[in-house]
Design a protein around this motif. Structure first.
Motif, PDB file in Angstrom:
ATOM      1  N   CYS A   1      17.280  55.056  21.344  1.00 25.32           N
ATOM      2  CA  CYS A   1      16.901  54.930  22.492  1.00 25.32           C
ATOM      3  C   CYS A   1      15.443  54.761  22.254  1.00 25.32           C
ATOM      4  O   CYS A   1      14.767  53.791  23.234  1.00 25.32           O
ATOM      5  N   GLU A   2      14.733  54.607  21.269  1.00 23.87           N
ATOM      6  CA  GLU A   2      13.543  54.853  21.211  1.00 23.87           C
ATOM      7  C   GLU A   2      13.314  53.146  20.806  1.00 23.87           C
ATOM      8  O   GLU A   2      12.359  53.492  21.003  1.00 23.87           O
ATOM      9  N   THR A   3      14.071  53.244  19.846  1.00 24.86           N
ATOM     10  CA  THR A   3      13.494  51.290  19.288  1.00 24.86           C
ATOM     11  C   THR A   3      13.883  50.714  20.866  1.00 24.86           C
ATOM     12  O   THR A   3      13.307  49.678  20.458  1.00 24.86           O
TER      13      THR A   3
ATOM     14  N   SER B   1      21.610  71.051  20.497  1.00 25.45           N
ATOM     15  CA  SER B   1      21.929  71.571  19.513  1.00 25.45           C
ATOM     16  C   SER B   1      21.032  71.546  18.250  1.00 25.45           C
ATOM     17  O   SER B   1      20.151  70.625  17.968  1.00 25.45           O
ATOM     18  N   ASP B   2      20.741  72.798  17.168  1.00 23.17           N
ATOM     19  CA  ASP B   2      20.453  73.309  16.561  1.00 23.17           C
ATOM     20  C   ASP B   2      21.898  73.060  15.347  1.00 23.17           C
ATOM     21  O   ASP B   2      22.560  73.647  14.610  1.00 23.17           O
TER      22      ASP B   2
ATOM     23  N   THR C   1      31.000  66.707  20.262  1.00 28.16           N
ATOM     24  CA  THR C   1      30.345  67.103  22.285  1.00 28.16           C
ATOM     25  C   THR C   1      29.507  65.686  22.338  1.00 28.16           C
ATOM     26  O   THR C   1      29.304  64.821  23.129  1.00 28.16           O
ATOM     27  N   HIS C   2      28.123  65.455  21.713  1.00 22.90           N
ATOM     28  CA  HIS C   2      27.467  64.301  21.744  1.00 22.90           C
ATOM     29  C   HIS C   2      27.394  63.388  20.658  1.00 22.90           C
ATOM     30  O   HIS C   2      26.548  61.984  21.018  1.00 22.90           O
ATOM     31  N   GLY C   3      28.384  63.560  19.124  1.00 23.82           N
ATOM     32  CA  GLY C   3      28.208  62.243  18.112  1.00 23.82           C
ATOM     33  C   GLY C   3      27.510  62.703  17.613  1.00 23.82           C
ATOM     34  O   GLY C   3      26.782  63.730  17.046  1.00 23.82           O
ATOM     35  N   ASP C   4      26.454  60.735  17.238  1.00 23.45           N
ATOM     36  CA  ASP C   4      25.331  62.282  16.351  1.00 23.45           C
ATOM     37  C   ASP C   4      23.781  61.813  17.417  1.00 23.45           C
ATOM     38  O   ASP C   4      23.582  60.578  17.152  1.00 23.45           O
ATOM     39  N   LEU C   5      23.666  63.103  17.851  1.00 21.30           N
ATOM     40  CA  LEU C   5      22.166  62.860  18.987  1.00 21.30           C
ATOM     41  C   LEU C   5      20.700  62.171  17.914  1.00 21.30           C
ATOM     42  O   LEU C   5      20.177  61.820  18.503  1.00 21.30           O
TER      43      LEU C   5
ATOM     44  N   LEU D   1      16.447  64.335  23.732  1.00 20.94           N
ATOM     45  CA  LEU D   1      18.023  64.646  24.338  1.00 20.94           C
ATOM     46  C   LEU D   1      17.586  66.356  23.388  1.00 20.94           C
ATOM     47  O   LEU D   1      18.579  67.005  24.000  1.00 20.94           O
ATOM     48  N   LYS D   2      17.000  66.951  23.263  1.00 18.75           N
ATOM     49  CA  LYS D   2      16.878  68.017  22.340  1.00 18.75           C
ATOM     50  C   LYS D   2      16.631  69.001  24.124  1.00 18.75           C
ATOM     51  O   LYS D   2      17.263  70.300  24.160  1.00 18.75           O
ATOM     52  N   GLN D   3      16.049  68.620  24.856  1.00 15.22           N
ATOM     53  CA  GLN D   3      16.055  69.757  26.442  1.00 15.22           C
ATOM     54  C   GLN D   3      17.706  69.459  26.913  1.00 15.22           C
ATOM     55  O   GLN D   3      17.893  70.630  27.984  1.00 15.22           O
TER      56      GLN D   3
END
Length: 267
Positions: A97-99, A181-182, A86-90, A175-177
């Motif tokens: 994104c942060e870096t 995915s847990d 679904t997302h690859g590796d979030l 991205l959690k919002q």
């Protein structure tokens, strides 16, 4: 749409507390978890140093893929493969994104390399020496159903057997919002044209949306917060050995799946 059919030669499964399909079958029967289960897979396909560095999503995908091939008695190098996520590796996406926003020159080449959606498929084909086609699919909550359709279509087009791998990992950061995915979840199927006693037969057909997938089984409840949880009603069904289930395949369609033993399928 006519039915697409496959025979299930091998199954791989991993989530925390259930490090194999055998453990998943036991859990489906009596609710047991493996007390000393590892916190993450350790795919033997990779050398030890790469095994430690591989992202969790890659590790779980390779682990279940190899388990399914071994259960099927198939050489992984000979199988075309479909990898659905679904997302690859979030976690890596959040890092990227942060870096990039804060210190672009500090970006890790290794993490960049692992950020692509087909990272697991790439590790798999390199590690096994597979020259057969490999695809990577993402379709939100329909990712597993679309991956299964792809694999079934390849069988219908003449391939003898196909490996289907599905997985997702832990979301991180903002991205959690948007893409929750847990935990870590992966499963794999080796699907073939050839029926064999003791194997399950799967028939699938696209139908109009309207039914609801049964997400009340033990595997569905255990890993319900993972983004790949939409596949779990099928694996609960495989643990039972017969029956039918609907999986979301898109905005207007479900994938209606019937599972039976090879013996019943010939009757």
């Amino acid at each position: 749409m006519t039915h697409l059919q496959a025979h299930i030669e091998g199954i791989g499964f991993w989530t925390r507390g259930l490090p194999s399909w055998e453990a998943a079958l036991a859990h489906a029967a009596d609710g047991a978890l493996v007390a000393d289960a590892p916190s993450r897979p350790s795919p033997q396909l990779l050398p030890a140093n790469e095994r430690r560095r591989a992202p969790d999503t890659v590790a779980v995908a390779l682990d279940v893929a190899m388990a399914a091939c071994q259960a099927a008695g198939r050489d992984p190098a000979t199988l075309p493969s479909v990898f659905a996520s679904t997302h690859g590796d979030l976690g890596i996406t959040d890092y990227m994104c942060e870096t990039l926003a804060g210190d672009p020159l500090a970006l890790s080449p290794t993490r960049f390399h692992n950020s692509v959606h087909n990272a697991a498929a790439g590790y798999w084909t390199i590690g096994t020496g597979a020259m057969a086609p490999a695809s990577a699919i993402s379709a939100r909550e329909s990712s597993f159903a679309q991956g299964l359709l792809d694999a079934l279509a390849q069988l219908a087009s003449g391939d003898e057997a196909v490996l289907l791998v599905a997985y997702d990992g832990q979301a991180a950061g903002p991205l959690k919002q948007m893409a929750p995915s847990d935990g870590l979840l992966g499963a794999a199927l080796v699907l073939s044209q050839q029926a064999s006693p003791g194997h399950l037969t799967l028939r699938a057909q696209l139908v109009a949306s309207g039914g609801h997938q049964d997400a009340t089984g033990p595997l569905s409840k255990l890993a319900s917060a993972n983004a790949m949880a939409p596949m779990l009603p099928l694996f609960d069904l495989l643990a039972r050995g017969h029956g039918s289930v609907r999986l979301v395949a898109g905005p207007d369609h479900d994938l209606l799946i019937d599972v039976s033993s090879a013996e019943l399928a010939r009757g």
